[in-house]
Scaffold this motif. Structure first.
Motif, PDB file in Angstrom:
ATOM      1  N   LYS A  32      59.858  28.160  53.846  1.00 40.60           N
ATOM      2  CA  LYS A  32      60.526  29.475  53.829  1.00 40.60           C
ATOM      3  C   LYS A  32      61.980  29.406  53.358  1.00 40.60           C
ATOM      4  N   VAL A  83      63.433  36.516  48.980  1.00 39.40           N
ATOM      5  CA  VAL A  83      63.682  36.900  50.371  1.00 39.40           C
ATOM      6  C   VAL A  83      62.788  38.068  50.802  1.00 39.40           C
ATOM      7  N   ASP A  89      63.413  32.875  54.153  1.00 41.30           N
ATOM      8  CA  ASP A  89      64.368  33.477  55.085  1.00 41.30           C
ATOM      9  C   ASP A  89      65.636  32.632  55.265  1.00 41.30           C
ATOM     10  N   GLU A  90      65.898  31.788  54.283  1.00 42.84           N
ATOM     11  CA  GLU A  90      67.111  30.973  54.305  1.00 42.84           C
ATOM     12  C   GLU A  90      67.457  30.640  52.855  1.00 42.84           C
ATOM     13  N   ASN A 163      71.202  39.348  58.137  1.00 39.61           N
ATOM     14  CA  ASN A 163      70.903  38.298  59.126  1.00 39.61           C
ATOM     15  C   ASN A 163      70.283  37.043  58.500  1.00 39.61           C
ATOM     16  N   THR A 164      70.295  36.958  57.182  1.00 38.84           N
ATOM     17  CA  THR A 164      69.697  35.799  56.513  1.00 38.84           C
ATOM     18  C   THR A 164      70.784  34.774  56.190  1.00 38.84           C
TER      19      THR A 164
END
Ligand SMILES: [Zn+2]
Length: 191
Positions: A32, A83, A89-90, A163-164
């Motif tokens: 991810k 994303v 997610d990073e 928030n990523t």
């Protein structure tokens, strides 16, 4: 010139012998993560090996110098697609020392374009269309500053989810050693 034929010949054999079998995976990154790094030839195999990444683990986007040249250009769009649509997610922005993009002289590059047959009229017409060609071609002096600048553009992009985490790192192109410049988790925690 010979490389195309050579590649096509190899490719035919590769497929026929089913040498793709060990690389089978899906389009979603198992770890991810999405990585923006440089197109430098030394990183092709070194970067994934040095980060313990295998086929299927990450989305890898490459640009000269790991630069996000424009907040609404192709690189930023790729990050947003990774994303929002591909479960990343990073984000990792990974520059490297001794980057070719840090020594690009935009004036010299325009000279090279003219040498290769681009007419001076075209160069001029681009200038008069309001495009700052020199600024667009310009590299960077300091690799760390450049990575932090790319990280900054991504973190502050109006369409990037707040928030990523976005991390900034620099790799040694000989040894694969990573130096951490900014930790995205800490940045989010401190905000
Ligand atoms: Zn580079």
């Amino acid at each position: 010139m010979a490389s195309l034929n050579e590649i096509l010949r190899f490719n035919k054999e590769f497929v026929e012998k089913k040498q793709y079998e060990p690389y089978k995976t899906s389009k979603f990154p198992d770890k991810k993560i999405v990585i923006l790094t440089c197109m430098d030839t030394r990183l092709i195999e070194l970067l994934p090996k040095a980060m313990n990444l295998r086929n299927g683990d990450a989305k890898i986007i490459k640009s000269a110098g790991a630069m996000v040249a424009h907040p609404f250009g192709g690189i930023m769009r790729s990050i947003l697609v990774a994303v929002y649509e591909l479960q990343a997610d990073e984000v990792y922005v990974i520059g490297h020392y001794d980057c070719g993009m840090s020594t690009v002289d935009p004036y010299l590059m325009v000279d090279h374009m003219i040498e290769k047959g681009i007419s001076e009229e075209i160069i001029k017409s681009i200038k008069y269309s309001g495009i700052d060609l020199i600024e667009w071609l310009r590299g960077f002096g300091d690799v760390e500053k450049n990575v932090l600048n790319s990280v900054d553009i991504i973190r502050n992009h109006p369409l990037f989810p707040k928030n990523t985490p976005v991390h900034g790192l620099v790799m040694n192109p000989e040894t694969g050693k990573l130096d951490l410049l900014t930790n995205g988790h800490e940045y989010l925690g401190n905000k």
